[in-house]
Design a protein around this motif. Sequence first.
Motif, PDB file in Angstrom:
ATOM      1  N   PRO A 189      52.121  55.416  37.587  1.00  0.00           N
ATOM      2  CA  PRO A 189      50.783  55.071  37.097  1.00  0.00           C
ATOM      3  C   PRO A 189      50.768  54.909  35.576  1.00  0.00           C
ATOM      4  CG  PRO A 189      50.704  56.930  38.623  1.00  0.00           C
ATOM      5  CD  PRO A 189      52.141  56.722  38.281  1.00  0.00           C
ATOM      6  N   ALA A 190      50.059  53.888  35.114  1.00  0.00           N
ATOM      7  CA  ALA A 190      49.977  53.619  33.676  1.00  0.00           C
ATOM      8  C   ALA A 190      48.609  53.022  33.350  1.00  0.00           C
ATOM      9  CB  ALA A 190      51.083  52.649  33.248  1.00  0.00           C
ATOM     10  N   TRP A 191      48.114  53.338  32.174  1.00  0.00           N
ATOM     11  CA  TRP A 191      46.862  52.741  31.707  1.00  0.00           C
ATOM     12  C   TRP A 191      47.153  51.337  31.189  1.00  0.00           C
ATOM     13  CZ3 TRP A 191      42.251  54.256  32.927  1.00  0.00           C
ATOM     14  CH2 TRP A 191      42.007  55.609  33.208  1.00  0.00           C
ATOM     15  N   LEU A 192      46.543  50.338  31.847  1.00  0.00           N
ATOM     16  CA  LEU A 192      46.717  48.940  31.465  1.00  0.00           C
ATOM     17  C   LEU A 192      45.348  48.289  31.268  1.00  0.00           C
ATOM     18  CD1 LEU A 192      49.445  47.842  34.061  1.00  0.00           C
ATOM     19  CD2 LEU A 192      49.812  48.687  31.727  1.00  0.00           C
ATOM     20  N   ASP A 193      45.342  47.258  30.484  1.00  0.00           N
ATOM     21  CA  ASP A 193      44.117  46.495  30.276  1.00  0.00           C
ATOM     22  C   ASP A 193      44.051  45.385  31.322  1.00  0.00           C
ATOM     23  OD1 ASP A 193      41.801  45.447  29.238  1.00  0.00           O
ATOM     24  OD2 ASP A 193      42.800  44.361  27.608  1.00  0.00           O
ATOM     25  N   ASP A 194      43.884  45.790  32.588  1.00  0.00           N
ATOM     26  CA  ASP A 194      43.955  44.829  33.686  1.00  0.00           C
ATOM     27  C   ASP A 194      42.815  44.988  34.685  1.00  0.00           C
ATOM     28  OD1 ASP A 194      44.667  47.262  34.792  1.00  0.00           O
ATOM     29  OD2 ASP A 194      46.355  46.476  35.940  1.00  0.00           O
ATOM     30  N   HIS A 195      41.742  45.650  34.273  1.00  0.00           N
ATOM     31  CA  HIS A 195      40.679  45.969  35.231  1.00  0.00           C
ATOM     32  C   HIS A 195      39.750  44.772  35.478  1.00  0.00           C
ATOM     33  CE1 HIS A 195      41.947  49.954  33.764  1.00  0.00           C
ATOM     34  NE2 HIS A 195      41.709  50.316  35.016  1.00  0.00           N
ATOM     35  N   GLY A 196      39.392  44.623  36.725  1.00  0.00           N
ATOM     36  CA  GLY A 196      38.403  43.629  37.111  1.00  0.00           C
ATOM     37  C   GLY A 196      37.055  44.282  37.343  1.00  0.00           C
ATOM     38  N   ALA A 197      36.099  43.491  37.809  1.00  0.00           N
ATOM     39  CA  ALA A 197      34.747  43.987  38.075  1.00  0.00           C
ATOM     40  C   ALA A 197      34.135  43.180  39.208  1.00  0.00           C
ATOM     41  CB  ALA A 197      33.878  43.886  36.826  1.00  0.00           C
ATOM     42  N   GLN A 198      33.180  43.794  39.890  1.00  0.00           N
ATOM     43  CA  GLN A 198      32.415  43.108  40.927  1.00  0.00           C
ATOM     44  C   GLN A 198      31.008  42.840  40.379  1.00  0.00           C
ATOM     45  OE1 GLN A 198      32.472  45.317  44.642  1.00  0.00           O
ATOM     46  NE2 GLN A 198      34.631  45.855  44.373  1.00  0.00           N
ATOM     47  N   ARG A 199      30.598  41.596  40.414  1.00  0.00           N
ATOM     48  CA  ARG A 199      29.312  41.204  39.855  1.00  0.00           C
ATOM     49  C   ARG A 199      28.382  40.653  40.921  1.00  0.00           C
ATOM     50  NH1 ARG A 199      31.328  38.104  34.333  1.00  0.00           N
ATOM     51  NH2 ARG A 199      32.157  39.969  33.264  1.00  0.00           N
ATOM     52  N   HIS A 200      27.202  41.229  40.976  1.00  0.00           N
ATOM     53  CA  HIS A 200      26.164  40.739  41.888  1.00  0.00           C
ATOM     54  C   HIS A 200      25.808  39.295  41.543  1.00  0.00           C
ATOM     55  CE1 HIS A 200      22.255  40.499  43.943  1.00  0.00           C
ATOM     56  NE2 HIS A 200      21.776  40.051  42.802  1.00  0.00           N
ATOM     57  N   ARG A 201      25.604  38.496  42.582  1.00  0.00           N
ATOM     58  CA  ARG A 201      25.189  37.102  42.368  1.00  0.00           C
ATOM     59  C   ARG A 201      23.790  36.838  42.909  1.00  0.00           C
ATOM     60  NH1 ARG A 201      28.627  32.712  44.612  1.00  0.00           N
ATOM     61  NH2 ARG A 201      27.531  31.469  43.041  1.00  0.00           N
ATOM     62  N   ARG A 202      23.576  37.130  44.192  1.00  0.00           N
ATOM     63  CA  ARG A 202      22.292  36.745  44.787  1.00  0.00           C
ATOM     64  C   ARG A 202      21.946  37.669  45.953  1.00  0.00           C
ATOM     65  NH1 ARG A 202      20.661  32.779  48.775  1.00  0.00           N
ATOM     66  NH2 ARG A 202      22.854  32.262  49.133  1.00  0.00           N
ATOM     67  N   TRP A 203      20.682  38.061  46.021  1.00  0.00           N
ATOM     68  CA  TRP A 203      20.206  38.837  47.162  1.00  0.00           C
ATOM     69  C   TRP A 203      19.927  37.904  48.331  1.00  0.00           C
ATOM     70  CZ3 TRP A 203      20.959  43.751  47.413  1.00  0.00           C
ATOM     71  CH2 TRP A 203      20.998  44.517  46.240  1.00  0.00           C
ATOM     72  N   LEU A 204      20.373  38.315  49.511  1.00  0.00           N
ATOM     73  CA  LEU A 204      20.110  37.578  50.742  1.00  0.00           C
ATOM     74  C   LEU A 204      19.059  38.271  51.598  1.00  0.00           C
ATOM     75  CD1 LEU A 204      23.824  36.836  51.718  1.00  0.00           C
ATOM     76  CD2 LEU A 204      22.261  35.361  50.423  1.00  0.00           C
TER      77      LEU A 204
END
Length: 296
Positions: free
Chosen positions: A93-108
């Motif tokens: 395990p290593a700390w890397l600058d590789d994080h993603g994110a989940q972003r809300h787009r639209r309510w159904l």
Amino acid sequence: MEHSGTARALDAGQPVRLQVEGRDVADYVWRSDLPASTAPRPFLHPVRTLAGTTVTDARPHSHTHQLGISIAAPDIGGRNFWGGRTFVAGHGPAWLDDHGAQRHRRWLRHTESELAHTLHWVDGQGAALLSERRAIACGPLSSEAWTLSVQTRLTNATDRPLPIRSPASLGRVGAGYGGFFWRGPAVNGQVRVQSPAGTGVRAVHGTTAPWLSVSGTSSGAMWTMLFVPADPTTAQDRWFVRARDYLGVGSSLTWDRPLVLEPGQQIERHILAVVADGNLTEDAAAALADAARPPA
């Protein structure tokens, strides 16, 4: 019919409270200001039994990137959508600058007991790797239990093959996590893990089974979480179970081999989590699993 309280929360970007027969059972945090190192994403916390006992934890000191009940993955196309350190083959395990994110787009859809929305899983530059349709629903099961349904459809949003990997596929034996994940609360004493595959973490971890239950006591109240795959595809995924250092259960998208999505390819998963008061026996857990599972 849309619930007015839910509509107000959505307008303000606040967590949405879900109910079962008028009782508050879960908050869905769909927008937050979490640091990038957590791989920011929507999550359910607190999740409660019908008697009001909290059965999730979020941002605990030991693993600040673990967020209640969420959908996360440690490696999608080389990006960390799990949070925390990234497992590097041959290093650890290593700390890397590789994080993603989940972003809300639209309510159904959004009511007092159901939510559905679309999301993008984006890298650090905002490029979408996955598009998702997620549906969450709560419903009564018995006088002491209710069912949380979590469905996801993930689509490769890129123009290239997209590998989904767990640390186990990179050499970390047993670390096959990624997908639906529940972070349990702090417990008093021991927890009991049961499934048709056996009793205890060692007997269940890494297996497939038609249900899995975890029972414990928190703040003097007994509870059980019961996890049930709701379709044949999800039933083929292995269970990730941990009770040392922290309490967590996952239904793994991939274990020790990469899962590669071609451009435009979709995968779907559906997990039912039964939230119950009391420590259920094996027979009682099996009966609730049968009651929760959709008809064939």
